[in-house]
Design a protein around this motif. Structure first.
Motif, PDB file in Angstrom:
ATOM      1  N   GLU A 112       3.788 -18.201  12.401  1.00  0.00           N
ATOM      2  CA  GLU A 112       3.520 -18.336  13.643  1.00  0.00           C
ATOM      3  C   GLU A 112       3.412 -17.034  14.404  1.00  0.00           C
ATOM      4  N   PRO A 113       2.538 -17.120  15.574  1.00  0.00           N
ATOM      5  CA  PRO A 113       2.368 -15.794  16.249  1.00  0.00           C
ATOM      6  C   PRO A 113       3.687 -14.955  16.491  1.00  0.00           C
ATOM      7  N   ASP A 114       4.783 -15.475  16.528  1.00  0.00           N
ATOM      8  CA  ASP A 114       5.898 -14.491  16.921  1.00  0.00           C
ATOM      9  C   ASP A 114       6.060 -13.668  15.542  1.00  0.00           C
ATOM     10  N   ASP A 115       5.614 -14.202  14.504  1.00  0.00           N
ATOM     11  CA  ASP A 115       5.724 -13.468  13.086  1.00  0.00           C
ATOM     12  C   ASP A 115       4.966 -12.044  13.042  1.00  0.00           C
ATOM     13  N   ASP A 116       4.103 -11.907  13.950  1.00  0.00           N
ATOM     14  CA  ASP A 116       3.241 -10.592  14.047  1.00  0.00           C
ATOM     15  C   ASP A 116       4.337  -9.648  14.276  1.00  0.00           C
ATOM     16  N   GLY A 117       4.230  -8.526  13.481  1.00  0.00           N
ATOM     17  CA  GLY A 117       4.939  -7.293  13.663  1.00  0.00           C
ATOM     18  C   GLY A 117       6.280  -7.212  12.758  1.00  0.00           C
ATOM     19  N   LYS A 118       6.486  -8.293  12.235  1.00  0.00           N
ATOM     20  CA  LYS A 118       7.750  -8.322  11.660  1.00  0.00           C
ATOM     21  C   LYS A 118       7.790  -7.719   9.905  1.00  0.00           C
ATOM     22  N   ALA A 119       8.521  -7.046   9.781  1.00  0.00           N
ATOM     23  CA  ALA A 119       8.751  -6.369   8.413  1.00  0.00           C
ATOM     24  C   ALA A 119       8.726  -7.217   7.190  1.00  0.00           C
ATOM     25  N   PHE A 120       8.095  -6.813   6.308  1.00  0.00           N
ATOM     26  CA  PHE A 120       8.308  -7.729   4.852  1.00  0.00           C
ATOM     27  C   PHE A 120       9.461  -6.776   4.092  1.00  0.00           C
ATOM     28  N   ASP A 121      10.776  -7.135   4.703  1.00  0.00           N
ATOM     29  CA  ASP A 121      11.818  -6.582   4.367  1.00  0.00           C
ATOM     30  C   ASP A 121      12.937  -7.308   3.480  1.00  0.00           C
ATOM     31  N   GLY A 122      12.237  -8.471   3.042  1.00  0.00           N
ATOM     32  CA  GLY A 122      13.181  -9.558   2.410  1.00  0.00           C
ATOM     33  C   GLY A 122      13.970 -10.382   3.043  1.00  0.00           C
ATOM     34  N   ARG A 123      14.035 -10.476   4.510  1.00  0.00           N
ATOM     35  CA  ARG A 123      14.583 -11.170   5.221  1.00  0.00           C
ATOM     36  C   ARG A 123      13.606 -12.596   5.312  1.00  0.00           C
ATOM     37  N   GLU A 124      12.896 -12.675   6.511  1.00  0.00           N
ATOM     38  CA  GLU A 124      12.009 -13.762   6.426  1.00  0.00           C
ATOM     39  C   GLU A 124      11.032 -13.764   5.769  1.00  0.00           C
ATOM     40  N   LEU A 125      10.289 -12.353   5.682  1.00  0.00           N
ATOM     41  CA  LEU A 125       9.140 -12.114   4.898  1.00  0.00           C
ATOM     42  C   LEU A 125       9.495 -11.245   3.595  1.00  0.00           C
ATOM     43  N   GLN A 126       9.036 -11.716   2.391  1.00  0.00           N
ATOM     44  CA  GLN A 126       9.381 -10.780   1.252  1.00  0.00           C
ATOM     45  C   GLN A 126       8.133 -10.792   0.480  1.00  0.00           C
ATOM     46  N   LEU A 127       8.015  -9.528  -0.320  1.00  0.00           N
ATOM     47  CA  LEU A 127       6.756  -9.373  -1.218  1.00  0.00           C
ATOM     48  C   LEU A 127       7.612  -8.833  -2.262  1.00  0.00           C
ATOM     49  N   ILE A 128       7.313  -9.415  -3.673  1.00  0.00           N
ATOM     50  CA  ILE A 128       7.778  -9.038  -4.803  1.00  0.00           C
ATOM     51  C   ILE A 128       6.634  -8.431  -5.683  1.00  0.00           C
ATOM     52  N   PRO A 129       6.681  -7.299  -6.188  1.00  0.00           N
ATOM     53  CA  PRO A 129       5.355  -6.680  -6.799  1.00  0.00           C
ATOM     54  C   PRO A 129       5.349  -7.501  -8.118  1.00  0.00           C
ATOM     55  N   PHE A 130       3.781  -7.584  -8.662  1.00  0.00           N
ATOM     56  CA  PHE A 130       3.774  -7.680 -10.071  1.00  0.00           C
ATOM     57  C   PHE A 130       4.452  -6.964 -11.077  1.00  0.00           C
ATOM     58  N   ALA A 131       5.159  -7.396 -11.760  1.00  0.00           N
ATOM     59  CA  ALA A 131       6.089  -6.595 -12.774  1.00  0.00           C
ATOM     60  C   ALA A 131       5.244  -5.789 -13.872  1.00  0.00           C
ATOM     61  N   ASP A 132       4.267  -6.508 -14.219  1.00  0.00           N
ATOM     62  CA  ASP A 132       3.375  -5.941 -15.332  1.00  0.00           C
ATOM     63  C   ASP A 132       2.436  -4.944 -14.951  1.00  0.00           C
ATOM     64  N   THR A 133       1.586  -4.316 -15.825  1.00  0.00           N
ATOM     65  CA  THR A 133       0.419  -3.674 -15.455  1.00  0.00           C
ATOM     66  C   THR A 133      -0.580  -4.484 -14.788  1.00  0.00           C
ATOM     67  N   GLY A 134      -1.398  -4.003 -14.132  1.00  0.00           N
ATOM     68  CA  GLY A 134      -2.399  -4.707 -13.203  1.00  0.00           C
ATOM     69  C   GLY A 134      -3.022  -5.833 -13.831  1.00  0.00           C
ATOM     70  N   PRO A 135      -3.203  -7.036 -13.135  1.00  0.00           N
ATOM     71  CA  PRO A 135      -3.906  -8.123 -13.821  1.00  0.00           C
ATOM     72  C   PRO A 135      -5.425  -8.012 -13.822  1.00  0.00           C
ATOM     73  N   ALA A 136      -6.080  -8.818 -14.634  1.00  0.00           N
ATOM     74  CA  ALA A 136      -7.405  -8.642 -14.246  1.00  0.00           C
ATOM     75  C   ALA A 136      -8.108  -9.222 -12.960  1.00  0.00           C
ATOM     76  N   LEU A 137      -8.859  -8.506 -12.477  1.00  0.00           N
ATOM     77  CA  LEU A 137      -9.257  -8.879 -11.043  1.00  0.00           C
ATOM     78  C   LEU A 137     -10.765  -9.313 -10.975  1.00  0.00           C
ATOM     79  N   TRP A 138     -11.197 -10.100 -10.084  1.00  0.00           N
ATOM     80  CA  TRP A 138     -12.498 -10.328  -9.743  1.00  0.00           C
ATOM     81  C   TRP A 138     -12.831  -9.304  -8.456  1.00  0.00           C
ATOM     82  N   ARG A 139     -13.980  -9.111  -8.264  1.00  0.00           N
ATOM     83  CA  ARG A 139     -14.279  -8.291  -6.923  1.00  0.00           C
ATOM     84  C   ARG A 139     -15.453  -8.773  -6.262  1.00  0.00           C
TER      85      ARG A 139
END
Length: 184
Positions: free
Chosen positions: A124-151
DNA sequence: CCAACGATTCGCT
DNA sequence: GCGAATCGTTGGC
């Protein structure tokens, strides 16, 4: 959470690091398979012309959500990096909260494309400015070495089209559009 | 104040 | 492949 992402990463490195990471919005989400980087000295970036009310979040701390409305219709979700820099999340391989997403999206692709993804996740528009702090928004890094990418070149921009700052998980299903090397 | 323009999506040809 | 939908933001007058 944010860290463990380094808030001082340049935005292109951050865009690559986010591929394969897990994104959850209030319990719904999945694996990030497509991103785009937007820099400060970047004519295609909302931050290019300096701080305005709309893009203020891009000039705030790293690890927060920059949400903006596109074409008066759709919302798009970004992860803020260094000052004036952000990564647009363009596609997910959804695996959590599938029923909720389907209820919001109906038939058709769930998370292939920034507008669809934001709708599926209930952004929602109200989500602007919220932190990825594990409450509403969460980011969990890829555990392994970087995956193969397309660019490839970024989608839907008219400026700085020569900067190949769109990244995708190689071979992933559900990309918003094919990458150049994917074309037969 | 006003007009132009999107970091898009969907439906129809 | 093409064009409409739709409206807040932005920049120029």
């Amino acid at each position: 959470m944010f860290p463990p992402f380094d808030p001082d990463l340049d935005v292109v490195t951050l865009a690559r690091a986010l591929i394969g990471a897990r994104l959850l919005v209030r319990g719904a989400g999945g694996l990030i398979i497509e991103t785009e980087a937007y820099a400060l000295d970047d004519p295609a970036s909302h931050s290019f012309r300096g701080l305005t009310p709309r893009n203020a979040t891009m000039f705030g701390p790293a690890g927060h959500a920059y949400v903006y409305r596109s074409y008066g219709i759709h919302l798009c979700l970004n992860v803020v990096g260094r000052r004036g820099e952000a990564v647009l999340i363009r596609a997910l391989a959804p695996d959590a909260g599938l029923e909720q997403m389907q209820a919001r999206r109906g038939q058709g692709p769930l998370c292939a494309g920034p507008g669809r993804l934001a709708q599926a996740l209930g952004i929602e528009p109200d989500d602007d400015g919220k932190a990825f702090d594990g409450r509403e928004l969460q980011l969990i890094p890829f555990a392994d070495t970087g995956p193969a990418l397309w660019r490839g070149p970024r989608i839907g921009i008219s400026q700085a089209q020569e900067r190949p700052w769109r990244f995708g998980l190689a071979g992933a299903k559900g990309l918003s559009r094919p990458f150049p090397r994917q074309q037969g």
